[in-house]
Write an enzyme that holds these catalytic residues in place. Sequence first.
Site, PDB file in Angstrom:
ATOM      1  N   LYS A 123       0.860  -1.186   0.000  1.00 32.23           N
ATOM      2  CA  LYS A 123       0.000   0.000   0.000  1.00 32.23           C
ATOM      3  C   LYS A 123       0.898   1.239   0.000  1.00 32.23           C
ATOM      4  CE  LYS A 123      -1.698   2.666   3.051  1.00 32.23           C
ATOM      5  NZ  LYS A 123      -1.550   3.923   2.281  1.00 32.23           N
ATOM      6  N   GLU A 148      11.253  16.149  13.890  1.00 33.11           N
ATOM      7  CA  GLU A 148      11.427  15.997  12.445  1.00 33.11           C
ATOM      8  C   GLU A 148      10.443  16.920  11.712  1.00 33.11           C
ATOM      9  OE1 GLU A 148       9.936  12.437  10.432  1.00 33.11           O
ATOM     10  OE2 GLU A 148      11.850  12.285   9.391  1.00 33.11           O
ATOM     11  N   GLU A 177      10.921   1.369   9.377  1.00 28.86           N
ATOM     12  CA  GLU A 177      11.888   2.385   8.944  1.00 28.86           C
ATOM     13  C   GLU A 177      11.214   3.723   9.166  1.00 28.86           C
ATOM     14  OE1 GLU A 177      14.904   1.928   7.961  1.00 28.86           O
ATOM     15  OE2 GLU A 177      14.965  -0.200   7.466  1.00 28.86           O
ATOM     16  N   CYS A 235      14.055  10.758   4.803  1.00 26.46           N
ATOM     17  CA  CYS A 235      14.172  10.313   6.197  1.00 26.46           C
ATOM     18  C   CYS A 235      15.547  10.634   6.749  1.00 26.46           C
ATOM     19  CB  CYS A 235      13.892   8.824   6.269  1.00 26.46           C
ATOM     20  SG  CYS A 235      14.857   7.878   5.092  1.00 26.46           S
TER      21      CYS A 235
HETATM   22  P1  NAD Z   1       3.111   8.355   7.165  1.00 26.33           P
HETATM   23  O1  NAD Z   1       3.407   7.524   8.369  1.00 26.33           O
HETATM   24  O2  NAD Z   1       2.092   9.404   7.276  1.00 26.33           O
HETATM   25  O3  NAD Z   1       2.653   7.411   5.976  1.00 26.33           O
HETATM   26  C1  NAD Z   1       3.469   6.327   5.560  1.00 26.33           C
HETATM   27  C2  NAD Z   1       2.563   5.203   5.125  1.00 26.33           C
HETATM   28  O4  NAD Z   1       1.923   4.668   6.276  1.00 26.33           O
HETATM   29  C3  NAD Z   1       1.447   5.646   4.183  1.00 26.33           C
HETATM   30  O5  NAD Z   1       1.236   4.641   3.218  1.00 26.33           O
HETATM   31  C4  NAD Z   1       0.265   5.779   5.116  1.00 26.33           C
HETATM   32  O6  NAD Z   1      -0.958   5.625   4.467  1.00 26.33           O
HETATM   33  C5  NAD Z   1       0.533   4.632   6.081  1.00 26.33           C
HETATM   34  N1  NAD Z   1      -0.104   4.765   7.387  1.00 26.33           N
HETATM   35  C6  NAD Z   1      -0.236   5.878   8.136  1.00 26.33           C
HETATM   36  N2  NAD Z   1      -0.912   5.590   9.284  1.00 26.33           N
HETATM   37  C7  NAD Z   1      -1.177   4.258   9.247  1.00 26.33           C
HETATM   38  C8  NAD Z   1      -1.857   3.354  10.123  1.00 26.33           C
HETATM   39  N3  NAD Z   1      -2.407   3.763  11.274  1.00 26.33           N
HETATM   40  N4  NAD Z   1      -1.936   2.061   9.784  1.00 26.33           N
HETATM   41  C9  NAD Z   1      -1.391   1.623   8.622  1.00 26.33           C
HETATM   42  N5  NAD Z   1      -0.771   2.428   7.727  1.00 26.33           N
HETATM   43  C10 NAD Z   1      -0.653   3.739   8.048  1.00 26.33           C
HETATM   44  O7  NAD Z   1       4.501   8.945   6.641  1.00 26.33           O
HETATM   45  P2  NAD Z   1       4.725   9.888   5.375  1.00 26.33           P
HETATM   46  O8  NAD Z   1       4.293  11.263   5.737  1.00 26.33           O
HETATM   47  O9  NAD Z   1       4.174   9.273   4.146  1.00 26.33           O
HETATM   48  O10 NAD Z   1       6.297   9.828   5.223  1.00 26.33           O
HETATM   49  C11 NAD Z   1       7.137  10.649   5.911  1.00 26.33           C
HETATM   50  C12 NAD Z   1       7.779   9.902   7.054  1.00 26.33           C
HETATM   51  O11 NAD Z   1       8.416   8.724   6.556  1.00 26.33           O
HETATM   52  C13 NAD Z   1       8.860  10.699   7.715  1.00 26.33           C
HETATM   53  O12 NAD Z   1       8.766  10.542   9.105  1.00 26.33           O
HETATM   54  C14 NAD Z   1      10.136  10.068   7.183  1.00 26.33           C
HETATM   55  O13 NAD Z   1      11.252  10.240   8.004  1.00 26.33           O
HETATM   56  C15 NAD Z   1       9.735   8.645   7.071  1.00 26.33           C
HETATM   57  N6  NAD Z   1      10.594   7.930   6.129  1.00 26.33           N
HETATM   58  C16 NAD Z   1      11.444   6.995   6.621  1.00 26.33           C
HETATM   59  C17 NAD Z   1      12.297   6.326   5.755  1.00 26.33           C
HETATM   60  C18 NAD Z   1      13.262   5.293   6.257  1.00 26.33           C
HETATM   61  O14 NAD Z   1      13.721   4.483   5.465  1.00 26.33           O
HETATM   62  N7  NAD Z   1      13.597   5.273   7.530  1.00 26.33           N
HETATM   63  C19 NAD Z   1      12.261   6.609   4.390  1.00 26.33           C
HETATM   64  C20 NAD Z   1      11.375   7.571   3.934  1.00 26.33           C
HETATM   65  C21 NAD Z   1      10.537   8.220   4.817  1.00 26.33           C
END
Ligand code: NAD
Length: 502
Positions: free
Chosen positions: A184, A394, A259, A293
């Site tokens: 997803k 962040e 991650e 990230c």
């Molecule tokens: P987000 O957590 O809002 O969304 C990420 C994914 O999780 C999306 O597909 C979202 O729909 C899903 N999601 C959100 N809440 C959920 C829940 N309760 N249950 C299941 N799925 C859920 O994050 P974002 O805004 O898309 O991305 C930014 C974040 O991602 C930042 O914190 C960034 O640091 C992190 N990030 C980490 C890495 C890494 O490899 N460590 C890489 C890229 C981004």
Amino acid sequence: MSHTQTQTYTYGDLGNHIGGRSVHADGGDRLQVQDPSDGRVVGTVPDSTVQQVDEAVRSAHEAFEGEWGSLRPSARAAMLFRLADIMEERAEDLAMAEVRDNGKVVREMRTQLRAVPKWYRYFAGLADKLHGEVVPLEQESIVATTTPEPYGVIGCITPWNSPIFLAAWKLAPALAAGNTVVIKPSEHASVSTLLMAQAFSDAGLPPGVVNVITGGGPGAGAALAAHPLVRKLSFTGSEVGGRAVASAAAARGVGVGLELGGKSANIVFDDAPLDAAVNGLLAGIFAAAGQTCVAGSRALVHRPVLDEVVSRLVERQQRIVVGHPLDDATEMGPIANQPQLDKTREYVSIARQDGAELAAGGGPVEIAGAPDGLYFQPTVFTGVTPQMRIAQEEVFGPILSVLAFDDEDEAISLANSSRYGLAAGAWTTDLGRAHRVSRRLQAGTVWINMYRANAPAMPFGGVKDSGIGRENGRHAVEEFQQTKATWIETAPAVGDPFSVRA
Ligand code: NAD
């Protein structure tokens, strides 16, 4: 390509990718796809219901129980090699889709999409080398072996910033290990993953091995995390989302890889090669408008070179070309979506209220012809102290916080004063210092005299609140395998179970 040529495109109403085909299910809401460079709505994707998620998971489960599960590893490898070739051929189209989806600059997305095949090739190469062990036991008549086996269906959840690249980090090892997948992507950038799905069918992977469902986190994402046929979860995204997915996994007793975010320190010592170090600071935070990230969002600068580093940062900040992501001249594109822009703005106010000094940027950028584009200036705050929120939280936007330090111990203590531990950088020409600092930094990745590099062979992941588990590297496959222990008694008879053994 000039961006004016691209302004007429639309995607229409896209379906989920389930069982090897695009599925337009009845019912359920739809999510609008918005191009962040100009705010236009360019299509819709399903906001998948629990039933649609169930359909995708069942399709993955059937594929695992069927042809895919009985394929020899070398056959899986051959398909993944083919997939890599196809992804290579489609890199340009997929890069364009990503730029239109998340607004990141075309030069970055091209680089990423051209790198993606390396991940599939690396893990394809491992697929037929995943053997177990013969374990020497006390009882010599017993042959004891271990066999690595796939879990079954893996649920993958990805963020919006690098959808196809980060999907490859999960899909390549999960498929190499023999699992099937339901992925997803983020509701803010779903199109590219849906378009990518066709490549898996074209590479000959049986229907259902890779399924893509779109939708929101608390809806489709939560339904995927809670599904009883999903045997392991692999999540990349925010801490809040990660914790929700980890709770769902814990409630079902299945494993999860996380991650998450970071507040990475990029440390400049007074013996650093300053040109390279300043370029590294700029690249670490502004190259993707801070939306990575591993963004080096905290510049820790040795006091003897503080003024010099800040003045070089500000000078280059003024020349950073903010513009349409499809213009080759653009160095920094828009912020990917409205909530992220609002958050970036809010942190400028927070930093000022907390007493940080705005050295550069801090406001929106108007781009001709794109009044609704989500553009923001690269922003530098100086005089930041470790207690300020801008030093701890962040932002995921183009804001660099500069903190000063007096010696190596203070640099390490400042760097480690974050609850995150995803990555860190250090710039120095002193080899001893490079070793000492890298050992003491609490981070999953440390770059010395470089920043923001990755490779399929190098493990990646966080310590502290930045995550659990590792992606990439040889051992990433093990995250998607469980071990079977097999005992074979080669002595002729099994004794009476109720007689006391000598
Ligand atoms: P987000 O957590 O809002 O969304 C990420 C994914 O999780 C999306 O597909 C979202 O729909 C899903 N999601 C959100 N809440 C959920 C829940 N309760 N249950 C299941 N799925 C859920 O994050 P974002 O805004 O898309 O991305 C930014 C974040 O991602 C930042 O914190 C960034 O640091 C992190 N990030 C980490 C890495 C890494 O490899 N460590 C890489 C890229 C981004």
